[in-house]
Design a protein around this motif. Structure first.
Motif, PDB file in Angstrom:
ATOM      1  N   LEU A 141       0.819  -1.206   0.000  1.00 19.17           N
ATOM      2  CA  LEU A 141       0.000   0.000   0.000  1.00 19.17           C
ATOM      3  C   LEU A 141       0.853   1.256   0.000  1.00 19.17           C
ATOM      4  O   LEU A 141       1.884   1.311   0.653  1.00 19.17           O
ATOM      5  N   GLY A 142       0.354   2.264  -0.706  1.00 15.03           N
ATOM      6  CA  GLY A 142       0.983   3.569  -0.675  1.00 15.03           C
ATOM      7  C   GLY A 142       0.564   4.294   0.598  1.00 15.03           C
ATOM      8  O   GLY A 142      -0.138   3.753   1.451  1.00 15.03           O
ATOM      9  N   ALA A 143       0.997   5.551   0.719  1.00 14.98           N
ATOM     10  CA  ALA A 143       0.632   6.368   1.879  1.00 14.98           C
ATOM     11  C   ALA A 143      -0.876   6.537   1.938  1.00 14.98           C
ATOM     12  O   ALA A 143      -1.534   6.616   0.896  1.00 14.98           O
ATOM     13  N   PRO A 144      -1.464   6.589   3.144  1.00 17.60           N
ATOM     14  CA  PRO A 144      -2.929   6.728   3.266  1.00 17.60           C
ATOM     15  C   PRO A 144      -3.399   8.150   2.986  1.00 17.60           C
ATOM     16  O   PRO A 144      -3.920   8.852   3.853  1.00 17.60           O
ATOM     17  N   GLU A 145      -3.194   8.569   1.747  1.00 14.60           N
ATOM     18  CA  GLU A 145      -3.601   9.902   1.303  1.00 14.60           C
ATOM     19  C   GLU A 145      -3.732   9.888  -0.209  1.00 14.60           C
ATOM     20  O   GLU A 145      -3.149   9.042  -0.879  1.00 14.60           O
ATOM     21  N   CYS A 146      -4.500  10.819  -0.748  1.00 11.23           N
ATOM     22  CA  CYS A 146      -4.631  10.941  -2.196  1.00 11.23           C
ATOM     23  C   CYS A 146      -3.673  12.045  -2.650  1.00 11.23           C
ATOM     24  O   CYS A 146      -3.946  13.236  -2.462  1.00 11.23           O
ATOM     25  N   ALA A 147      -2.542  11.653  -3.227  1.00 12.16           N
ATOM     26  CA  ALA A 147      -1.517  12.605  -3.640  1.00 12.16           C
ATOM     27  C   ALA A 147      -2.046  13.642  -4.634  1.00 12.16           C
ATOM     28  O   ALA A 147      -1.759  14.832  -4.489  1.00 12.16           O
ATOM     29  N   PRO A 148      -2.851  13.246  -5.651  1.00 13.92           N
ATOM     30  CA  PRO A 148      -3.374  14.261  -6.558  1.00 13.92           C
ATOM     31  C   PRO A 148      -4.274  15.286  -5.852  1.00 13.92           C
ATOM     32  O   PRO A 148      -4.229  16.477  -6.170  1.00 13.92           O
ATOM     33  N   CYS A 149      -5.078  14.844  -4.897  1.00 14.37           N
ATOM     34  CA  CYS A 149      -5.924  15.772  -4.137  1.00 14.37           C
ATOM     35  C   CYS A 149      -5.069  16.744  -3.324  1.00 14.37           C
ATOM     36  O   CYS A 149      -5.354  17.942  -3.273  1.00 14.37           O
ATOM     37  N   LEU A 150      -4.033  16.213  -2.679  1.00 12.12           N
ATOM     38  CA  LEU A 150      -3.147  17.072  -1.898  1.00 12.12           C
ATOM     39  C   LEU A 150      -2.509  18.134  -2.792  1.00 12.12           C
ATOM     40  O   LEU A 150      -2.425  19.308  -2.420  1.00 12.12           O
ATOM     41  N   ALA A 151      -2.082  17.730  -3.983  1.00 17.04           N
ATOM     42  CA  ALA A 151      -1.452  18.668  -4.910  1.00 17.04           C
ATOM     43  C   ALA A 151      -2.426  19.743  -5.388  1.00 17.04           C
ATOM     44  O   ALA A 151      -2.032  20.879  -5.647  1.00 17.04           O
ATOM     45  N   LEU A 152      -3.717  19.389  -5.491  1.00 17.73           N
ATOM     46  CA  LEU A 152      -4.734  20.329  -5.971  1.00 17.73           C
ATOM     47  C   LEU A 152      -5.439  21.075  -4.839  1.00 17.73           C
ATOM     48  O   LEU A 152      -6.303  21.916  -5.096  1.00 17.73           O
ATOM     49  N   GLY A 153      -5.137  20.727  -3.602  1.00 16.69           N
ATOM     50  CA  GLY A 153      -5.792  21.359  -2.458  1.00 16.69           C
ATOM     51  C   GLY A 153      -7.213  20.881  -2.238  1.00 16.69           C
ATOM     52  O   GLY A 153      -8.031  21.593  -1.662  1.00 16.69           O
ATOM     53  N   LEU A 154      -7.519  19.657  -2.684  1.00 13.49           N
ATOM     54  CA  LEU A 154      -8.858  19.087  -2.525  1.00 13.49           C
ATOM     55  C   LEU A 154      -8.895  18.182  -1.301  1.00 13.49           C
ATOM     56  O   LEU A 154      -7.859  17.672  -0.861  1.00 13.49           O
ATOM     57  N   ALA A 200      -5.905   6.392  -3.706  1.00 16.87           N
ATOM     58  CA  ALA A 200      -6.547   7.548  -4.318  1.00 16.87           C
ATOM     59  C   ALA A 200      -7.952   7.716  -3.751  1.00 16.87           C
ATOM     60  O   ALA A 200      -8.486   6.820  -3.103  1.00 16.87           O
ATOM     61  N   CYS A 201      -8.539   8.865  -4.036  1.00 22.87           N
ATOM     62  CA  CYS A 201      -9.871   9.178  -3.510  1.00 22.87           C
ATOM     63  C   CYS A 201     -10.962   8.460  -4.301  1.00 22.87           C
ATOM     64  O   CYS A 201     -10.793   8.111  -5.466  1.00 22.87           O
ATOM     65  N   SER A 202     -12.085   8.260  -3.655  1.00 22.79           N
ATOM     66  CA  SER A 202     -13.229   7.539  -4.226  1.00 22.79           C
ATOM     67  C   SER A 202     -13.979   8.396  -5.250  1.00 22.79           C
ATOM     68  O   SER A 202     -13.757   9.599  -5.362  1.00 22.79           O
ATOM     69  N   ASP A 203     -14.884   7.754  -5.963  1.00 28.67           N
ATOM     70  CA  ASP A 203     -15.674   8.440  -6.987  1.00 28.67           C
ATOM     71  C   ASP A 203     -16.543   9.553  -6.415  1.00 28.67           C
ATOM     72  O   ASP A 203     -16.855  10.507  -7.115  1.00 28.67           O
ATOM     73  N   ASP A 204     -16.963   9.424  -5.154  1.00 33.79           N
ATOM     74  CA  ASP A 204     -17.804  10.466  -4.566  1.00 33.79           C
ATOM     75  C   ASP A 204     -16.978  11.607  -3.969  1.00 33.79           C
ATOM     76  O   ASP A 204     -17.530  12.538  -3.396  1.00 33.79           O
ATOM     77  N   SER A 205     -15.674  11.572  -4.132  1.00 34.99           N
ATOM     78  CA  SER A 205     -14.804  12.677  -3.751  1.00 34.99           C
ATOM     79  C   SER A 205     -14.691  13.646  -4.931  1.00 34.99           C
ATOM     80  O   SER A 205     -14.909  13.244  -6.074  1.00 34.99           O
ATOM     81  N   PRO A 206     -14.339  14.904  -4.685  1.00 37.13           N
ATOM     82  CA  PRO A 206     -14.256  15.871  -5.788  1.00 37.13           C
ATOM     83  C   PRO A 206     -13.313  15.455  -6.919  1.00 37.13           C
ATOM     84  O   PRO A 206     -13.600  15.705  -8.075  1.00 37.13           O
ATOM     85  N   GLY A 207     -12.202  14.779  -6.593  1.00 37.96           N
ATOM     86  CA  GLY A 207     -11.239  14.414  -7.629  1.00 37.96           C
ATOM     87  C   GLY A 207     -11.546  13.126  -8.360  1.00 37.96           C
ATOM     88  O   GLY A 207     -11.218  12.980  -9.529  1.00 37.96           O
ATOM     89  N   GLY A 208     -12.145  12.145  -7.707  1.00 33.16           N
ATOM     90  CA  GLY A 208     -12.417  10.842  -8.327  1.00 33.16           C
ATOM     91  C   GLY A 208     -11.161  10.192  -8.879  1.00 33.16           C
ATOM     92  O   GLY A 208     -11.181   9.589  -9.949  1.00 33.16           O
TER      93      GLY A 208
END
Length: 105
Positions: A34-47, A62-70
């Motif tokens: 497993l990677g780190a327990p965070e969504c790296a693309p969301c962190l980079a976008l401030g989501l 990564a974040c789920s489909d019901d998250s802003p980034g999907g």
């Protein structure tokens, strides 16, 4: 099976009596670390995310489909890694993007 609806031919994905086709993507334990327990693309976008999922093929989190980034679905679209699992320790929930459905554990 093909359905004919108002002059259009539509491919049906179900089996007899509405049974869903067997998913060959479900088998086996997670194949990656497993990677780190965070969504790296969301962190980079401030989501912020609703929930985190992990790719069972490569361990990408990564974040789920019901998250802003999907971003979990975006990962599937980029890699064809079909199955994700919830990072929630109290569940064995898995989702197959190829078949668009939850999987039995």
């Amino acid at each position: 099976m093909t359905l004919h609806v108002k002059g259009m031919k539509i491919g049906a994905h179900g089996g007899l009596n509405g049974q869903a086709p067997r998913c060959d993507h479900a088998g086996g334990p997670m194949a990656a670390v497993l990677g780190a327990p965070e969504c790296a693309p969301c962190l980079a976008l401030g989501l912020t995310w609703t929930r985190l999922l992990v790719c069972v093929t490569c361990g990408w989190v990564a974040c789920s489909d019901d998250s802003p980034g999907g971003h979990a679905k975006a990962h599937y679209q980029e890699t064809d890694h079909p199955v994700v699992a919830s990072l929630d320790p109290d569940t064995t929930w898995r989702w197959c993007y190829a078949h668009d459905r939850a999987l039995d554990s």
